[in-house]
Write an enzyme that holds these catalytic residues in place. Structure first.
Site, PDB file in Angstrom:
ATOM      1  N   SER A   2      -7.585  -6.485  10.128  1.00 36.50           N
ATOM      2  CA  SER A   2      -8.785  -6.861  10.106  1.00 36.50           C
ATOM      3  C   SER A   2      -9.589  -7.525   8.788  1.00 36.50           C
ATOM      4  O   SER A   2     -10.568  -8.189   9.307  1.00 36.50           O
ATOM      5  CB  SER A   2      -9.635  -5.577  10.253  1.00 36.50           C
ATOM      6  OG  SER A   2      -9.502  -5.365   8.753  1.00 36.50           O
ATOM      7  N   GLY A  28      -1.810  -8.933  12.884  1.00 37.05           N
ATOM      8  CA  GLY A  28      -2.595  -7.633  12.644  1.00 37.05           C
ATOM      9  C   GLY A  28      -3.446  -6.833  12.359  1.00 37.05           C
ATOM     10  O   GLY A  28      -3.467  -5.954  11.310  1.00 37.05           O
ATOM     11  N   HIS A  85       0.600  -1.505   0.335  1.00 37.12           N
ATOM     12  CA  HIS A  85      -0.049   0.212   0.366  1.00 37.12           C
ATOM     13  C   HIS A  85       0.853   1.765  -0.206  1.00 37.12           C
ATOM     14  O   HIS A  85       0.713   2.368   0.493  1.00 37.12           O
ATOM     15  CB  HIS A  85      -0.236   0.308   1.279  1.00 37.12           C
ATOM     16  CG  HIS A  85      -1.855  -1.421   1.059  1.00 37.12           C
ATOM     17  ND1 HIS A  85      -2.679  -1.513   2.203  1.00 37.12           N
ATOM     18  CD2 HIS A  85      -2.639  -1.598  -0.367  1.00 37.12           C
ATOM     19  CE1 HIS A  85      -3.677  -2.224   1.654  1.00 37.12           C
ATOM     20  NE2 HIS A  85      -3.340  -2.693   0.721  1.00 37.12           N
ATOM     21  N   GLU A 118      -8.092  -9.350  17.876  1.00 36.92           N
ATOM     22  CA  GLU A 118      -9.868 -10.178  17.595  1.00 36.92           C
ATOM     23  C   GLU A 118      -9.962 -11.017  16.459  1.00 36.92           C
ATOM     24  O   GLU A 118      -8.821 -10.787  15.938  1.00 36.92           O
ATOM     25  CB  GLU A 118     -10.584  -9.429  17.959  1.00 36.92           C
ATOM     26  CG  GLU A 118     -10.249  -8.251  16.910  1.00 36.92           C
ATOM     27  CD  GLU A 118     -11.119  -6.709  16.587  1.00 36.92           C
ATOM     28  OE1 GLU A 118     -11.988  -6.687  18.233  1.00 36.92           O
ATOM     29  OE2 GLU A 118     -11.625  -5.850  16.369  1.00 36.92           O
TER      30      GLU A 118
END
Ligand code: NAD
Length: 237
Positions: free
Chosen positions: A179, A177, A107, A205
């Site tokens: 999402s 790390g 990116h 998560e």
């Protein structure tokens, strides 16, 4: 892991413990800005001043942050393995400062700026390069405005041919790390798994694509990765 072809993909979560805020953890805002207002080609067209000041702030922030044990653990893993490729979605330079070499920044990068006319990019991190006024390139006879050397939402990520080739061929694929919201990065685990790779996740998560991982380690990357890496590099690991 020893002797296997390993690919690691990192996202904003690996830099969170260094003090760089992630993106999805904050109600869809990035440093209190809507992504549509600062990280799209349209935003640059409509309000380049706002986009420029946002990224100049991100670029200045690099001198205030340090790599954390997760960045260092991945550098150690790469040193200890025969074949490891590190791909990051991050635009910061914390992998390099944590000891990793040849990092693929899909990116883009904060330290470089890109000429809008020629597309050439150059490292521009002197104090005079970090101001809120627009800057010009050094490459054109008639100097042109430079833009952040960042892949904005809606633009094509960099180095995709190389990325697909290494992911297609890998035997272990690990994500740290991320999402699982941003494509095509979020798809790479599907490709790796379909090709029979062992897939590993280290994340605070469960992300959207959690079902595609064979091995899931939930927690802070800076706390978990150093121990995991020690285990993988141990003679029987
Ligand atoms: P994201 O912000 O969408 O998701 C971050 C993920 O990391 C979340 O699932 C969160 O639970 C997890 N996380 C947070 N803290 C963690 C920790 N200490 N240890 C382990 N996991 C942790 O990130 P993304 O998937 O990389 O997508 C965001 C996009 O925004 C990327 O394309 C990236 O280029 C850009 N971005 C980059 C930076 C950076 O360069 N540091 C920072 C913010 C956003």
């Amino acid at each position: 892991m020893q002797g296997k072809r390993v690919v690691v993909l990192t996202g904003a979560g690996i830099s969170a413990e260094s003090g760089i805020r992630t993106f999805r953890d904050n109600d869809g805002l990035w440093e209190n800005q809507r992504v549509e207002d600062v990280a799209t080609p349209r935003a640059w067209e409509v309000n380049p001043g706002r986009v420029w000041r946002f990224y100049q702030a991100r670029r200045r922030q690099l001198s205030e942050v340090e790599p954390n044990p997760a960045h260092e653990a991945l550098a150690e893993l790469s040193d200890g393995l025969e074949h490891m490729v590190l791909i990051t979605q991050n635009v910061d330079d914390l992998h390099e400062r944590g000891g990793s070499q040849d990092v693929i920044h899909m990116h883009g990068r904060l330290e470089t700026l890109r000429c809008e006319a020629s597309g050439r990019y150059e490292r521009r991190m002197k104090d005079s390069d970090l101001v809120d006024d627009f800057l010009e390139c050094d490459c054109c006879a008639d100097p042109q405005r430079v833009r952040p050397d960042i892949v904005w939402f809606g633009e094509m990520p960099m180095h995709m041919n190389e990325i697909y080739a290494v992911v297609d061929a890998c035997e272990v694929f690990m994500v740290v790390g991320s999402s699982g919201h941003v494509y095509p990065a979020a798809d790479l685990v599907h490709i790796a798994q379909a090709n029979g790779a062992h897939t590993i996740l280290v994340n605070a998560e469960p992300p959207l694509n959690v079902d595609y991982f064979d091995e899931v380690h939930l927690g802070m990357a800076g706390e978990l990765l150093p121990g995991l890496v020690q285990g993988w590099l141990a003679p029987s690991g």
